[in-house]
Design a protein around this motif. Structure first.
Motif, PDB file in Angstrom:
ATOM      1  N   UNK A 170       0.819  -1.229   0.000  1.00 21.01           N
ATOM      2  CA  UNK A 170       0.000   0.000   0.000  1.00 21.01           C
ATOM      3  C   UNK A 170       0.843   1.266   0.000  1.00 21.01           C
ATOM      4  N   UNK A 171       1.963   1.267   0.727  1.00 22.81           N
ATOM      5  CA  UNK A 171       2.854   2.436   0.750  1.00 22.81           C
ATOM      6  C   UNK A 171       3.411   2.693  -0.645  1.00 22.81           C
ATOM      7  N   UNK A 172       3.834   1.628  -1.310  1.00 18.38           N
ATOM      8  CA  UNK A 172       4.425   1.767  -2.635  1.00 18.38           C
ATOM      9  C   UNK A 172       3.408   2.314  -3.637  1.00 18.38           C
ATOM     10  N   UNK A 173       2.185   1.770  -3.618  1.00 16.16           N
ATOM     11  CA  UNK A 173       1.161   2.245  -4.554  1.00 16.16           C
ATOM     12  C   UNK A 173       0.811   3.706  -4.300  1.00 16.16           C
ATOM     13  N   UNK A 174       0.697   4.086  -3.030  1.00 18.96           N
ATOM     14  CA  UNK A 174       0.357   5.471  -2.710  1.00 18.96           C
ATOM     15  C   UNK A 174       1.457   6.427  -3.146  1.00 18.96           C
ATOM     16  N   UNK A 175       2.694   5.967  -3.088  1.00 21.36           N
ATOM     17  CA  UNK A 175       3.815   6.807  -3.499  1.00 21.36           C
ATOM     18  C   UNK A 175       3.866   6.975  -5.014  1.00 21.36           C
ATOM     19  N   UNK A 176       3.599   5.881  -5.744  1.00 21.14           N
ATOM     20  CA  UNK A 176       3.722   5.918  -7.203  1.00 21.14           C
ATOM     21  C   UNK A 176       2.532   6.570  -7.895  1.00 21.14           C
ATOM     22  N   UNK A 177       1.330   6.355  -7.353  1.00 22.19           N
ATOM     23  CA  UNK A 177       0.120   6.847  -8.023  1.00 22.19           C
ATOM     24  C   UNK A 177      -0.947   7.144  -6.975  1.00 22.19           C
ATOM     25  N   UNK A 178      -0.823   8.252  -6.248  1.00 21.73           N
ATOM     26  CA  UNK A 178      -1.700   8.521  -5.102  1.00 21.73           C
ATOM     27  C   UNK A 178      -3.192   8.480  -5.440  1.00 21.73           C
TER      28      UNK A 178
END
Length: 490
Positions: free
Chosen positions: A7-15
């Motif tokens: 979830x952290x990675x997805x939020x960072x790449x494409x909020x």
């Protein structure tokens, strides 16, 4: 990629990108992360920490996905619980797994001593304080999946983070899933297929997940036209029901690239007929919970071979072995064995049963099959389902495939029943297509044309519905029991 921090990675790449939705709510990637953080903090406040087990007795909903990631963030393990199980069955799973907490639908109460209950409606959706950083330990237990119990008391399949990471990456590559994809989740999330194929694979690939309401064939294509998914995963029973819809049902399926077909054998006739009618292919695969869901799949872009369950996933090996464990040549039938980083750690608290199925790094599946010269796997049947008539081995799938070729038959289940002369004989249970009537004499003629004499059913039983277990597989244990009970009364 450890899923604790996905979830952290997805939020960072494409909020603001779409993450997961159901009929009640839709979350972007940054909203998913915030809700996971809040749920993680809530679990932590309830005493959940590394090594603890959290049971989820939930219907398919966004909160199930939130709690997966929230528990993994803390180093805890998830054990999914079928909501339709009795309290006795639930208590057995909670006790066996040592669950510290069960999250359930609102209004349910504790069913096992030592397991606290949190109603899903009380789950925090905003964190009062920052949560801890995700714990990323590949050896930590991620999932404790209980087998369906068709061969005895359900056993807890231990899958660690290394298992699910490997399986999700294999699936992403084999199914060619990317950020533009949208998965329609219709299988239950208490089963590993729903978790891995329909949730973890798309989320790992940067795609999104739409959780559908309970499956109904009459409304299914309305959901497809509204949500525009690019792929889905289902069992043959679901595709059979869709293929049996009235001819005037002609939905817009242009968004769908493919449907995965697994969890139970499908006939080549069903796959061909379904694609001809609805315009998208069914990609048949094969696997077990013990192998983190899947081990073979027909290629999405390459040549598919109807009647087979495809090629090994990248990173897995498949062999066919004889009774002594020696590998047999292509074309020869034997037991299917699997090796790869997706193979389970073992059965919880059952070292002897683990040792029986994990031999020299290979998972002994108990399934009978053969490989062709190009490595495509054809399943013949379950070794436990094999019927022995007068010394002749009979695998039910071969007969079932013949029976579903009759246009009046929706599904067929073949079992062996005791016989004084032959030891066992073959009987068939058949379910008619909606609006159709099955003629047993026509099935007898069909079998006479297609099967050697000893394989032909001695009796046909027409039923309104064939018993299934919770994951959609035909429940031959209960079918045999019911047949024995009826025979004893007659």
């Amino acid at each position: 990629m450890n899923f604790a921090s996905l979830p952290d990675r997805r939020a960072s790449l494409d909020p603001d990108g779409a993450a997961v939705s159901d009929g009640r709510q839709a979350l972007t990637n940054v909203q998913l992360l915030r809700r996971v953080q809040a749920a993680s903090r809530h679990l932590q406040d309830l005493g959940v920490g590394p090594g603890d087990v959290v049971a989820l007795r939930l219907t398919n909903r966004v909160e199930f996905v939130l709690l997966l990631f929230a528990a993994w963030r803390l180093g805890a393990t998830i054990t999914p619980v079928n909501p339709s199980m009795t309290d006795i069955e639930v208590a057995r799973q909670l006790t066996d797994s040592g669950a510290r907490l069960m999250v359930s639908e609102d209004g349910e109460t504790a069913v096992a001593d030592g397991t606290a209950v949190l109603a899903v409606g009380e789950l925090h959706d905003a964190a009062a304080e920052p949560d801890q950083a995700p714990l990323a330990d590949p050896s930590a237990l991620a999932l404790l999946i209980y087998t369906s119990g068709t061969t005895g008391v359900p056993k807890g399949v231990m899958l660690d983070h290394a298992n699910i990471d490997a399986m999700a990456d294999m699936g992403r590559r084999a199914l060619e899933v990317g950020p533009a994809d949208r998965c329609l989740l219709i299988l239950p999330l208490f089963h590993v297929n729903g978790i891995v194929v329909s949730t973890l694979i798309p989320l790992l690939a940067g795609a999104s997940v739409t959780i559908a309401d309970r499956f109904h064939p009459e409304t299914f294509f309305d959901v497809v036209e509204r949500e525009r998914p690019t792929f889905l995963s289902a069992v043959p029973t679901i595709y059979s029901m869709l293929a049996a819809l009235p001819d005037q049902v002609r939905p817009d399926t242009s968004s769908l690239r493919f449907g995965v077909c697994g969890a139970a054998p499908a006939s080549a006739e069903l796959l061909t007929r379904f694609e001809a009618r609805y315009g998208f292919p069914l990609i048949e695969g094969y696997g077990l919970s013990e192998g983190t869901c899947a081990s073979t799949i027909n290629p999405v872009a390459g040549p598919r071979r109807a009647g087979t369950v495809g090629l090994p996933f990248p990173g897995q090996e498949i062999r066919i072995v004889d009774a002594d464990g020696s590998e047999v040549p292509p074309g020869v039938e034997g037991e299917v064995v699997v090796r790869g980083p997706n193979v389970m750690r073992g059965y919880l608290g059952r070292p002897e049963e683990t040792a029986k199925v994990l031999v020299d790094g290979w998972l002994r599946t108990g399934d009978v099959g053969r490989l062709d010269a190009d490595g495509y796997l054809t399943l013949v049947g379950r070794s436990k389902d094999m019927i022995i008539r007068g010394g002749e081995n009979i695998y039910p799938k071969e007969i079932e495939d013949v029976l579903v070729g009759d246009p009046s038959v929706l599904e067929a289940a073949v079992i062996g029943v005791p016989d004084e002369k032959w030891g066992e004989v073959v009987v068939a249970y058949v379910q008619p297509r909606p609006g159709s009537t099955i003629d047993p004499s026509a099935l007898q003629s069909l079998c006479a044309r297609s099967l050697t004499g000893f394989k032909r059913p001695t009796a046909f039983f027409v039923v309104e519905a064939i018993a299934k277990n919770p994951v959609g597989k035909i429940d031959k244990v209960s079918l045999r029991a019911a047949h024995t009970e009826v025979s004893a009364r007659s």
